[in-house]
Write an enzyme that holds these catalytic residues in place. Structure first.
Site, PDB file in Angstrom:
ATOM      1  N   LYS A   1       0.832  -1.204   0.000  1.00  0.00           N
ATOM      2  CA  LYS A   1       0.000   0.000   0.000  1.00  0.00           C
ATOM      3  C   LYS A   1       0.874   1.264   0.000  1.00  0.00           C
ATOM      4  O   LYS A   1       0.645   2.183  -0.783  1.00  0.00           O
ATOM      5  CB  LYS A   1      -0.935  -0.005   1.218  1.00  0.00           C
ATOM      6  CG  LYS A   1      -1.957   1.109   1.172  1.00  0.00           C
ATOM      7  CD  LYS A   1      -2.841   1.117   2.384  1.00  0.00           C
ATOM      8  CE  LYS A   1      -2.060   1.595   3.586  1.00  0.00           C
ATOM      9  NZ  LYS A   1      -2.834   1.763   4.795  1.00  0.00           N
TER      10      LYS A   1
ATOM     11  N   ASP B   1      -6.587   1.273   0.942  1.00  0.00           N
ATOM     12  CA  ASP B   1      -6.609   1.399   2.397  1.00  0.00           C
ATOM     13  C   ASP B   1      -8.007   1.015   2.896  1.00  0.00           C
ATOM     14  O   ASP B   1      -8.842   0.541   2.126  1.00  0.00           O
ATOM     15  CB  ASP B   1      -6.231   2.829   2.836  1.00  0.00           C
ATOM     16  CG  ASP B   1      -7.314   3.836   2.488  1.00  0.00           C
ATOM     17  OD1 ASP B   1      -8.248   3.500   1.711  1.00  0.00           O
ATOM     18  OD2 ASP B   1      -7.259   4.969   2.994  1.00  0.00           O
TER      19      ASP B   1
END
Ligand code: SF4
Length: 244
Positions: free
Chosen positions: A120, A138
């Site tokens: 991420k 997220d």
């Protein structure tokens, strides 16, 4: 969602906010990498508070090493998990200097080898610092993707793969920002504000909240407050809806 609906979904999110940016403050790719690393389980506002002073002094991995772990801990002690994060940031700086000539690598494969950097974080850096069409999933994007039917998946990786497949060309660069902002300010975890949502007709979520809970301020006033606080234009969108 059909291809046309996906296009319309992003067209609406993009309408009031054509060039969204991360709310993390940074001056170069290295500072962004540090800020994103520090932002795990912390708010962007909290990270900015700590990094504003730090980044005036530190803009390269070499300067971070010179600062040292103890001093870094002291500078970021208001951020959750600061001990571990400081350790990672120093180890990351060391590796950047020793193996990448002090530069932030521009590939996901290289980025995820750095201490404290997962997929991420790598995707955020590639997107925001290097303009690559990545989708950093997220908690907000995971929720929005699943609720709306835009990109369903049991894991962030599955949602990311669906987004990669489905988001059309004009929206690929900024898609992840639009989705984060939409999740953070409108499609909230506990009570999604469907009554003022720009994509309500396109969304497949069955438990839509089509009127503000009793006692809530009108959404126009609330939106204006958010615009002031977050400088985020699309949060104040006015869209009058009645339950269908
Ligand atoms: S209609 Fe509601 S659930 Fe659907 S995207 Fe908008 S805020 Fe989220």
């Amino acid at each position: 969602m059909t291809r046309e609906q996906v296009f319309e979904f992003f067209r609406r999110l993009a309408e009031d906010n054509p060039a969204p940016e991360t709310e993390l403050e940074y001056g170069n790719p290295y500072q962004l990498l540090v800020a994103v690393t520090l932002s795990a389980q912390a708010t962007d506002v909290g990270v900015n508070k700590a990094t504003r002073a730090l980044f005036r002094q530190v803009s390269t991995p070499e300067q971070m090493l010179a600062l040292g772990e103890d001093e870094l801990k002291d500078r970021i002690k208001t951020i959750g998990l600061f001990n571990t994060k400081a350790r990672n940031v120093i180890a990351m700086a060391r590796r950047l200097v020793e193996e990448f000539g002090g530069a932030v690598p521009q590939s996901r494969e290289a980025l995820v080898t750095l201490p404290g950097v997962g997929r991420k974080t790598a995707n955020v850096v590639l997107n925001c610092a290097f303009g690559q069409e990545t989708f950093a999933v997220d908690t907000h994007i995971f929720r929005v993707g699943n609720r709306t039917g835009l990109a369903r998946g049991k894991t962030p990786e599955q949602v990311e793969a669906k987004l990669d497949k489905r988001v059309p060309a004009p929206f690929r660069l900024h898609a992840h920002h639009w989705l984060i902002l939409h999740g953070r300010y409108t499609c909230k975890a506990r009570t999604p504000e469907c009554w003022r949502c720009p994509v309500v007709e396109l969304c497949a979520y069955k438990a839509k909240v089509l009127a503000p809970p009793k006692g809530r301020k009108g959404f126009r006033a609330e939106g204006a407050e958010k615009r002031e606080g977050a400088e985020m234009s699309h949060s104040g969108r006015s869209r009058s809806l009645s339950p269908d």
